[in-house]
Design a protein around this motif. Structure first.
Motif, PDB file in Angstrom:
ATOM      1  N   PRO A  41      15.815   7.176 -43.321  1.00  0.00           N
ATOM      2  CA  PRO A  41      16.642   7.666 -44.423  1.00  0.00           C
ATOM      3  C   PRO A  41      17.977   8.278 -44.003  1.00  0.00           C
ATOM      4  CG  PRO A  41      14.717   9.067 -44.111  1.00  0.00           C
ATOM      5  CD  PRO A  41      14.545   7.883 -43.225  1.00  0.00           C
ATOM      6  N   ASP A  42      18.079   8.778 -42.784  1.00  0.00           N
ATOM      7  CA  ASP A  42      19.321   9.409 -42.332  1.00  0.00           C
ATOM      8  C   ASP A  42      20.260   8.446 -41.619  1.00  0.00           C
ATOM      9  OD1 ASP A  42      18.829  12.174 -43.167  1.00  0.00           O
ATOM     10  OD2 ASP A  42      17.176  12.085 -41.729  1.00  0.00           O
ATOM     11  N   ILE A  43      19.912   7.174 -41.567  1.00  0.00           N
ATOM     12  CA  ILE A  43      20.739   6.182 -40.882  1.00  0.00           C
ATOM     13  C   ILE A  43      21.498   5.352 -41.913  1.00  0.00           C
ATOM     14  CG2 ILE A  43      20.720   4.158 -39.357  1.00  0.00           C
ATOM     15  CD1 ILE A  43      20.060   6.866 -37.986  1.00  0.00           C
ATOM     16  N   ALA A  44      22.829   5.398 -41.834  1.00  0.00           N
ATOM     17  CA  ALA A  44      23.679   4.604 -42.724  1.00  0.00           C
ATOM     18  C   ALA A  44      23.888   3.205 -42.163  1.00  0.00           C
ATOM     19  CB  ALA A  44      25.020   5.298 -42.936  1.00  0.00           C
ATOM     20  N   GLY A  45      23.741   3.042 -40.846  1.00  0.00           N
ATOM     21  CA  GLY A  45      23.913   1.739 -40.222  1.00  0.00           C
ATOM     22  C   GLY A  45      23.836   1.829 -38.719  1.00  0.00           C
ATOM     23  N   LEU A  46      23.906   0.681 -38.093  1.00  0.00           N
ATOM     24  CA  LEU A  46      23.924   0.592 -36.633  1.00  0.00           C
ATOM     25  C   LEU A  46      25.340   0.299 -36.187  1.00  0.00           C
ATOM     26  CD1 LEU A  46      20.696  -1.515 -36.070  1.00  0.00           C
ATOM     27  CD2 LEU A  46      20.983   0.922 -35.698  1.00  0.00           C
ATOM     28  N   SER A  47      25.649   0.631 -34.942  1.00  0.00           N
ATOM     29  CA  SER A  47      26.989   0.386 -34.403  1.00  0.00           C
ATOM     30  C   SER A  47      26.888  -0.211 -33.004  1.00  0.00           C
ATOM     31  CB  SER A  47      27.769   1.705 -34.338  1.00  0.00           C
ATOM     32  OG  SER A  47      29.009   1.488 -33.695  1.00  0.00           O
ATOM     33  N   ALA A  48      27.654  -1.269 -32.790  1.00  0.00           N
ATOM     34  CA  ALA A  48      27.725  -1.874 -31.460  1.00  0.00           C
ATOM     35  C   ALA A  48      28.747  -1.171 -30.582  1.00  0.00           C
ATOM     36  CB  ALA A  48      28.056  -3.353 -31.569  1.00  0.00           C
ATOM     37  N   GLY A  49      29.478  -0.223 -31.166  1.00  0.00           N
ATOM     38  CA  GLY A  49      30.483   0.512 -30.400  1.00  0.00           C
ATOM     39  C   GLY A  49      31.844  -0.139 -30.472  1.00  0.00           C
ATOM     40  N   GLU A  50      32.825   0.569 -29.969  1.00  0.00           N
ATOM     41  CA  GLU A  50      34.213   0.131 -30.036  1.00  0.00           C
ATOM     42  C   GLU A  50      34.436  -1.232 -29.379  1.00  0.00           C
ATOM     43  OE1 GLU A  50      38.656   1.790 -28.833  1.00  0.00           O
ATOM     44  OE2 GLU A  50      36.904   3.030 -28.465  1.00  0.00           O
ATOM     45  N   PHE A  51      33.721  -1.478 -28.283  1.00  0.00           N
ATOM     46  CA  PHE A  51      33.899  -2.729 -27.562  1.00  0.00           C
ATOM     47  C   PHE A  51      32.757  -3.721 -27.800  1.00  0.00           C
ATOM     48  CE2 PHE A  51      36.185   0.551 -25.169  1.00  0.00           C
ATOM     49  CZ  PHE A  51      37.465   0.036 -25.277  1.00  0.00           C
ATOM     50  N   GLY A  52      31.839  -3.381 -28.693  1.00  0.00           N
ATOM     51  CA  GLY A  52      30.743  -4.287 -29.039  1.00  0.00           C
ATOM     52  C   GLY A  52      29.699  -4.461 -27.962  1.00  0.00           C
ATOM     53  N   ASP A  93      29.417   7.491 -35.753  1.00  0.00           N
ATOM     54  CA  ASP A  93      30.147   8.049 -36.893  1.00  0.00           C
ATOM     55  C   ASP A  93      29.175   8.785 -37.796  1.00  0.00           C
ATOM     56  OD1 ASP A  93      32.288   8.605 -38.551  1.00  0.00           O
ATOM     57  OD2 ASP A  93      32.696   6.518 -39.077  1.00  0.00           O
ATOM     58  N   ILE A  94      29.746   9.567 -38.715  1.00  0.00           N
ATOM     59  CA  ILE A  94      28.963  10.270 -39.731  1.00  0.00           C
ATOM     60  C   ILE A  94      29.461   9.809 -41.087  1.00  0.00           C
ATOM     61  CG2 ILE A  94      28.357  12.505 -40.716  1.00  0.00           C
ATOM     62  CD1 ILE A  94      28.859  13.699 -37.912  1.00  0.00           C
ATOM     63  N   ASP A  95      28.539   9.331 -41.918  1.00  0.00           N
ATOM     64  CA  ASP A  95      28.863   8.868 -43.260  1.00  0.00           C
ATOM     65  C   ASP A  95      28.891  10.086 -44.184  1.00  0.00           C
ATOM     66  OD1 ASP A  95      29.054   7.731 -45.758  1.00  0.00           O
ATOM     67  OD2 ASP A  95      27.344   6.390 -45.503  1.00  0.00           O
ATOM     68  N   LEU A  96      30.066  10.408 -44.692  1.00  0.00           N
ATOM     69  CA  LEU A  96      30.237  11.568 -45.561  1.00  0.00           C
ATOM     70  C   LEU A  96      30.206  11.203 -47.043  1.00  0.00           C
ATOM     71  CD1 LEU A  96      33.103  13.329 -43.582  1.00  0.00           C
ATOM     72  CD2 LEU A  96      30.676  13.884 -43.544  1.00  0.00           C
ATOM     73  N   ALA A  97      29.855   9.976 -47.366  1.00  0.00           N
ATOM     74  CA  ALA A  97      29.910   9.498 -48.753  1.00  0.00           C
ATOM     75  C   ALA A  97      29.137  10.374 -49.725  1.00  0.00           C
ATOM     76  CB  ALA A  97      29.410   8.058 -48.831  1.00  0.00           C
ATOM     77  N   VAL A 105      20.779   2.832 -28.423  1.00  0.00           N
ATOM     78  CA  VAL A 105      20.927   2.606 -29.860  1.00  0.00           C
ATOM     79  C   VAL A 105      22.169   3.341 -30.344  1.00  0.00           C
ATOM     80  CG1 VAL A 105      19.830   2.804 -32.118  1.00  0.00           C
ATOM     81  CG2 VAL A 105      18.409   2.525 -30.090  1.00  0.00           C
ATOM     82  N   GLY A 106      23.062   2.618 -31.018  1.00  0.00           N
ATOM     83  CA  GLY A 106      24.251   3.221 -31.615  1.00  0.00           C
ATOM     84  C   GLY A 106      24.064   3.304 -33.120  1.00  0.00           C
ATOM     85  N   VAL A 107      24.252   4.492 -33.686  1.00  0.00           N
ATOM     86  CA  VAL A 107      23.995   4.677 -35.108  1.00  0.00           C
ATOM     87  C   VAL A 107      25.159   5.348 -35.829  1.00  0.00           C
ATOM     88  CG1 VAL A 107      21.483   4.797 -34.876  1.00  0.00           C
ATOM     89  CG2 VAL A 107      22.824   6.887 -34.689  1.00  0.00           C
ATOM     90  N   VAL A 108      25.221   5.100 -37.123  1.00  0.00           N
ATOM     91  CA  VAL A 108      26.066   5.849 -38.052  1.00  0.00           C
ATOM     92  C   VAL A 108      25.083   6.654 -38.879  1.00  0.00           C
ATOM     93  CG1 VAL A 108      27.698   5.720 -39.963  1.00  0.00           C
ATOM     94  CG2 VAL A 108      27.814   4.039 -38.099  1.00  0.00           C
TER      95      VAL A 108
END
Length: 94
Positions: A9-20, A84-88, A43-46
């Motif tokens: 529930p606290d994960i908005a998405g995954l991230s591959a990072g700036e360089f993937g 990142d942090i999703d502030l939506a 694991v990279g997360v937003v």
């Protein structure tokens, strides 16, 4: 692993990072946000705004360990980094 982490529930998405670079080849293409390496899993997360990041990271580690299947025990374990942090929804939480 990626599906279990995305389902938290606290994960908005995954991230591959700036360089993937946080990604793993999988059926149908790359799985972005999860890198299975000999030394462990990265694991990279937003994250969604609200809970303390160390608590969210502990949940991510538990989800990965539950799904790890063939990930070797000899590695350093699971490394979680927050892209990142999703502030939506930040304004709606109290």
């Amino acid at each position: 692993m990626a599906a279990r982490v995305r389902a938290l529930p606290d994960i908005a998405g995954l991230s591959a990072g700036e360089f993937g670079t946080t990604a793993t080849p999988g059926p149908g293409g790359r799985v972005e946000g999860v890198a299975v390496r000999p030394e462990g899993v990265e694991v990279g997360v937003v994250v969604r705004y609200g809970r303390p990041i160390p608590d969210i990271a502990a949940d991510v580690r538990a989800a990965v360990l539950a799904a790890r299947g063939g990930v070797p025990d000899s590695g350093d374990g699971v490394r979680v980094w927050v892209a990142d942090i999703d502030l939506a929804e930040a304004g709606t939480r109290r």
